[in-house]
Write a protein that holds these residues in place. Structure first.
Motif, PDB file in Angstrom:
ATOM      1  N   ARG A   1       0.837  -1.213   0.000  1.00 18.56           N
ATOM      2  CA  ARG A   1       0.000   0.000   0.000  1.00 18.56           C
ATOM      3  C   ARG A   1       0.862   1.249   0.000  1.00 18.56           C
ATOM      4  O   ARG A   1       0.541   2.235  -0.670  1.00 18.56           O
ATOM      5  CB  ARG A   1      -0.952  -0.004   1.201  1.00 18.56           C
TER       6      ARG A   1
ATOM      7  N   ALA B   1       2.002   1.779  -3.518  1.00 14.52           N
ATOM      8  CA  ALA B   1       0.950   2.284  -4.401  1.00 14.52           C
ATOM      9  C   ALA B   1       0.721   3.774  -4.179  1.00 14.52           C
ATOM     10  O   ALA B   1       0.671   4.561  -5.133  1.00 14.52           O
ATOM     11  CB  ALA B   1      -0.340   1.498  -4.167  1.00 14.52           C
ATOM     12  N   VAL B   2       0.579   4.174  -2.917  1.00 12.69           N
ATOM     13  CA  VAL B   2       0.339   5.585  -2.612  1.00 12.69           C
ATOM     14  C   VAL B   2       1.549   6.428  -2.998  1.00 12.69           C
ATOM     15  O   VAL B   2       1.411   7.507  -3.596  1.00 12.69           O
ATOM     16  CB  VAL B   2       0.007   5.757  -1.112  1.00 12.69           C
TER      17      VAL B   2
ATOM     18  N   ALA C   1      -6.382   4.622  -3.507  1.00 14.18           N
ATOM     19  CA  ALA C   1      -5.298   3.669  -3.275  1.00 14.18           C
ATOM     20  C   ALA C   1      -4.929   3.575  -1.804  1.00 14.18           C
ATOM     21  O   ALA C   1      -4.414   2.551  -1.353  1.00 14.18           O
ATOM     22  CB  ALA C   1      -4.071   4.071  -4.083  1.00 14.18           C
TER      23      ALA C   1
ATOM     24  N   ARG D   1      -7.635  -4.176  -4.418  1.00 12.38           N
ATOM     25  CA  ARG D   1      -7.537  -4.258  -5.881  1.00 12.38           C
ATOM     26  C   ARG D   1      -8.921  -4.197  -6.522  1.00 12.38           C
ATOM     27  O   ARG D   1      -9.089  -3.626  -7.596  1.00 12.38           O
ATOM     28  CB  ARG D   1      -6.817  -5.539  -6.286  1.00 12.38           C
TER      29      ARG D   1
ATOM     30  N   GLN E   1      -9.972  -0.681  -6.897  1.00 14.36           N
ATOM     31  CA  GLN E   1      -9.300  -0.007  -8.016  1.00 14.36           C
ATOM     32  C   GLN E   1      -9.934  -0.406  -9.347  1.00 14.36           C
ATOM     33  O   GLN E   1     -10.072   0.426 -10.251  1.00 14.36           O
ATOM     34  CB  GLN E   1      -7.808  -0.361  -8.031  1.00 14.36           C
TER      35      GLN E   1
ATOM     36  N   GLN F   1      -5.307   4.825 -10.987  1.00 16.90           N
ATOM     37  CA  GLN F   1      -5.911   3.570 -10.558  1.00 16.90           C
ATOM     38  C   GLN F   1      -5.155   2.370 -11.110  1.00 16.90           C
ATOM     39  O   GLN F   1      -5.031   1.341 -10.440  1.00 16.90           O
ATOM     40  CB  GLN F   1      -7.376   3.508 -11.004  1.00 16.90           C
TER      41      GLN F   1
ATOM     42  N   ALA G   1      -2.163   1.890  -8.913  1.00 18.18           N
ATOM     43  CA  ALA G   1      -2.560   1.292  -7.633  1.00 18.18           C
ATOM     44  C   ALA G   1      -2.862  -0.193  -7.792  1.00 18.18           C
ATOM     45  O   ALA G   1      -2.454  -1.015  -6.961  1.00 18.18           O
ATOM     46  CB  ALA G   1      -3.776   2.039  -7.082  1.00 18.18           C
TER      47      ALA G   1
ATOM     48  N   LEU H   1      -0.692  -2.812  -5.507  1.00 19.43           N
ATOM     49  CA  LEU H   1      -1.332  -3.206  -4.252  1.00 19.43           C
ATOM     50  C   LEU H   1      -1.167  -4.687  -3.940  1.00 19.43           C
ATOM     51  O   LEU H   1      -1.266  -5.095  -2.786  1.00 19.43           O
ATOM     52  CB  LEU H   1      -2.822  -2.843  -4.281  1.00 19.43           C
TER      53      LEU H   1
END
Length: 558
Positions: free
Chosen positions: A18, A21-22, A58, A63, A66, A125, A128, A132
């Motif tokens: 995470r 992703a962020v 995210a 998932r 997203q 997205q 992410a 993720l």
């Protein structure tokens, strides 16, 4: 009591999926921030907002979240494509867009304006979804947001602005930069505002309304909320700070080499009488962008210096951060921004020494030699930059301002502040409406003799008050400022905690925010996405440094 098992990847310091992703989406926002013409182009604002929505999703979604969001953006993209295609076949009222000029450039391209938000959100997205891994919806995100004052303050402010726009006292009708306000009948017991164009019908980024203001603030606000919801550790924010600082260094050099007075800059037609610095249409905003990164570089320097301890004298990232701070400081001076130079002077001349002697009091013995080496590197870098730079234009600007003050007894923006104050006091509680300043203020500006021409007419229409605090008061009133006061209190508590010791890297950020707030009283800063994105990182880093340090945890346990 059993202790929950901690994944080995977290124990070893590696980023969680995470966090990756962020951080990836945030890095894209920070790396692209300075290249969007200072945030004055509508589709750039829309793209920033799209990435902000993506990074927020995210921060807490899995998932599947997203995928659902990506499907929504694809649907949005298809509808926007259909209506834009239809609008470009002779219609003067083209569906999603209020006006499509017969000829358009990169600043007012209807395709970019219609598709920027869904495309940017879809890209975010996709990032992410790819990063993720097996993450499900975060169980910790909502409790973190529930305790996050900026999250609730942002929602309250958005609701307030929506009420203002929906309860309009007038509608702005604009054509070829001429406009008039058609009166409406609002509900007297609710805040009211203006219905105004979202974008201009000229090749001029002059339109503004409540929705556009929410989009400008929304992308950086969602970025800050994503940082808080994801619970990013300090090492993640440090990595993002390096992304921002390195981007600023590249931009500073490129901007210095690209300061045309006419023509185009990356396809954007330069407005008449504009003084650009790279892609920033206003040189002062380039100075603000650079000094925000000076503050980040100082924080990085103290972070790495503290962690290096006794081996700091051997070199390391703290020396690179010191060089970055000096380089960005000198390029700030070369933007000819007086406010930027004063802030940089405060950071390097006051905040940095105070941080070294008070913030690092516990580490003085361990880092003394490393600190002296860093100071020597800063001085050497400073002499090098001073030897090759030409500060003649800045000196001329200072002399001009000093002469103006000697003749008139005030600075050249005092008439704007006086006009804005009168505007604010005519509707002090609820304001004239978010985004209304450029439509309402000329009535007050024309009363100032310093702003009149020889015939007593308004010489130049100012689109901003050059005092963010006064302009916000005029637009949303005291009631609309309540969420802002809540955020200032939240940040203020963390700024005070920065001085309690144990996390010297937080002190430069606290000083930077204080200086930024002072600068906002003399210039327009809080209306431009590049500045606000970096500011969101500064605020999130300050909070993380003060809340996650060992000294903060020790105080919490006592």
């Amino acid at each position: 009591m059993p202790v929950p098992a901690i994944p080995s990847s977290v124990r070893s310091g590696a980023f969680t999926s995470r966090e990756r992703a962020v951080a990836a989406i945030a890095a894209v926002m920070l790396a692209l921030a300075p290249w969007g013409w200072g945030g004055v182009v509508f589709w750039v604002v829309a793209a920033t907002f799209g990435l902000g929505v993506a990074v927020f999703l995210a921060a807490w979604g899995g998932r599947r979240t997203q995928l659902v969001a990506a499907g929504l953006w694809l649907l949005w993209l298809g509808v926007a494509w259909f209506w834009t295609e239809r609008s470009l076949h002779g219609s003067d009222e083209p569906g999603l867009l209020p006006f499509v000029p017969s000829a358009y450039g990169i600043a007012n391209n209807p395709w970019l304006e219609a598709l920027a938000f869904p495309v940017a959100a879809l890209v975010g997205q996709a990032l992410a979804f790819g990063l993720l891994g097996a993450e499900r919806v975060s169980a910790e995100a909502w409790p973190r947001l529930r305790r996050c004052v900026p999250f609730w303050a942002g929602l309250a402010f958005a609701l307030y602005v929506a009420v203002q726009v929906g309860n309009a006292y007038g509608t702005v009708v604009e054509r070829d930069l001429f406009w008039r306000i058609v009166p409406e009948r609002p509900l007297a017991w609710l805040p009211s505002g203006l219905r105004a164009p979202l974008r201009s019908d000229e090749v001029d980024p002059g339109a503004m309304n409540g929705w556009r203001l929410l989009m400008i603030l929304g992308g950086p606000w969602l970025l800050l909320c994503a940082f808080r919801a994801a619970g990013l550790r300090r090492r993640v924010l440090v990595a993002l700070a390096w992304v921002s600082v390195v981007t600023a260094m590249v931009f500073a050099l490129w901007g210095y080499l690209n300061q045309p007075t006419w023509g185009e800059i990356l396809g954007f037609k330069i407005p008449s009488e504009a003084q650009v610095y790279g892609t920033f249409i206003n040189r002062n905003h380039a100075g603000v962008y650079l000094y925000l990164n000076v503050g980040l570089a100082l924080a990085l320097g103290f972070w790495h210096l503290r962690r290096a301890g006794e081996v700091a004298v051997r070199g390391g990232p703290h020396l690179l951060a010191a060089f970055a701070a000096v380089m960005l400081a000198f390029f700030t001076l070369l933007t000819n921004s007086v406010g930027g130079v004063l802030v940089v002077g405060g950071l390097l001349g006051v905040v940095a020494p105070l941080t070294l002697w008070f913030g690092m009091s516990r580490e003085h013995g361990a880092v003394r030699r490393g600190a002296w080496a860093t100071a020597a590197a800063i001085l050497a870098s400073g002499f090098i930059f001073a030897a090759v730079a030409d500060f003649g234009k800045f000196a001329d600007k200072i002399r001009g301002k000093a002469e103006s003050y000697r003749v008139t007894g005030s600075d050249d923006r005092a008439p704007l502040r006086a006009a804005t104050w009168r505007m604010a006091m005519d509707k002090p509680w609820t304001g004239w409406g978010a985004g209304s300043y450029r439509w309402v203020s000329p009535v007050y500006q024309v009363e100032e003799k310093a702003l009149q021409d020889a015939r007593g007419r308004l010489r130049v229409r100012a689109l901003y008050a050059h005092n963010d605090w006064l302009q916000l008061l005029a637009e949303v009133g005291w009631c609309g400022l309540i969420p802002l006061f809540a955020v200032l209190g939240w940040v203020g508590r963390r700024a005070i905690a920065a001085g309690e010791g144990g996390h010297p890297e937080a002190l430069p950020l606290a000083g930077l925010l204080l200086l930024f707030a002072c600068h906002a009283g003399f210039d327009l800063l809080c209306w431009f996405t590049p500045l606000l994105c970096v500011l969101a990182l500064v605020v999130a880093s300050l909070a993380a440094f003060t809340e996650q340090s060992s000294s903060a945890l020790h105080r919490r346990d006592r």
